[in-house]
Design a protein around this motif. Structure first.
Motif, PDB file in Angstrom:
ATOM      1  N   SER A   1       0.829  -1.210   0.000  1.00  0.00           N
ATOM      2  CA  SER A   1       0.000   0.000   0.000  1.00  0.00           C
ATOM      3  C   SER A   1       0.859   1.253   0.000  1.00  0.00           C
ATOM      4  CB  SER A   1      -0.923   0.026   1.221  1.00  0.00           C
ATOM      5  OG  SER A   1      -1.862  -1.009   1.144  1.00  0.00           O
TER       6      SER A   1
ATOM      7  N   ALA B   1       3.780  10.948   1.814  1.00  0.00           N
ATOM      8  CA  ALA B   1       2.942   9.772   2.052  1.00  0.00           C
ATOM      9  C   ALA B   1       2.881   9.414   3.539  1.00  0.00           C
ATOM     10  CB  ALA B   1       3.461   8.585   1.248  1.00  0.00           C
TER      11      ALA B   1
ATOM     12  N   GLN C   1       1.086   4.273  -2.747  1.00  0.00           N
ATOM     13  CA  GLN C   1       0.902   5.687  -2.378  1.00  0.00           C
ATOM     14  C   GLN C   1       2.044   6.556  -2.888  1.00  0.00           C
ATOM     15  OE1 GLN C   1       0.522   5.918   1.881  1.00  0.00           O
ATOM     16  NE2 GLN C   1      -1.317   4.647   1.917  1.00  0.00           N
ATOM     17  N   THR C   2       3.251   6.003  -2.915  1.00  0.00           N
ATOM     18  CA  THR C   2       4.422   6.781  -3.299  1.00  0.00           C
ATOM     19  C   THR C   2       4.769   6.677  -4.776  1.00  0.00           C
ATOM     20  OG1 THR C   2       5.902   4.948  -2.740  1.00  0.00           O
ATOM     21  CG2 THR C   2       5.475   6.591  -1.004  1.00  0.00           C
TER      22      THR C   2
END
Length: 74
Positions: free
Chosen positions: A27, A60, A31-32
């Motif tokens: 996850s 993030a 996100q990054t």
């Protein structure tokens, strides 16, 4: 100009902040925009991120770059 921060210290801090937010490596990678493999290598001190990469990672994690590096200072 201060001394460079050890990649292992950076990685440990990233892992602590990620786990505090209850986010998995996958996850967090999503996100990054980085691969889970890169995040894993980063957290294990095997790679040194660029400043641009650190900016994305800090965002993030919900911290500024200044806050991130201030927390890694010994």
């Amino acid at each position: 100009m201060g001394k460079p921060v050890d990649p292992q210290v950076i990685g440990d801090h990233i892992r602590r902040l990620r786990l505090k937010r209850h986010v998995s490596v996958r996850s967090f990678a999503a996100q990054t925009g980085f691969s889970p493999s890169f995040i894993s290598q980063l957290e294990n001190g095997q790679v040194t991120p660029s400043l641009g990469s650190m900016q994305k990672i800090a965002e993030a994690l919900g911290v500024t770059l200044g806050q991130f590096f201030a927390a890694t200072a010994t």
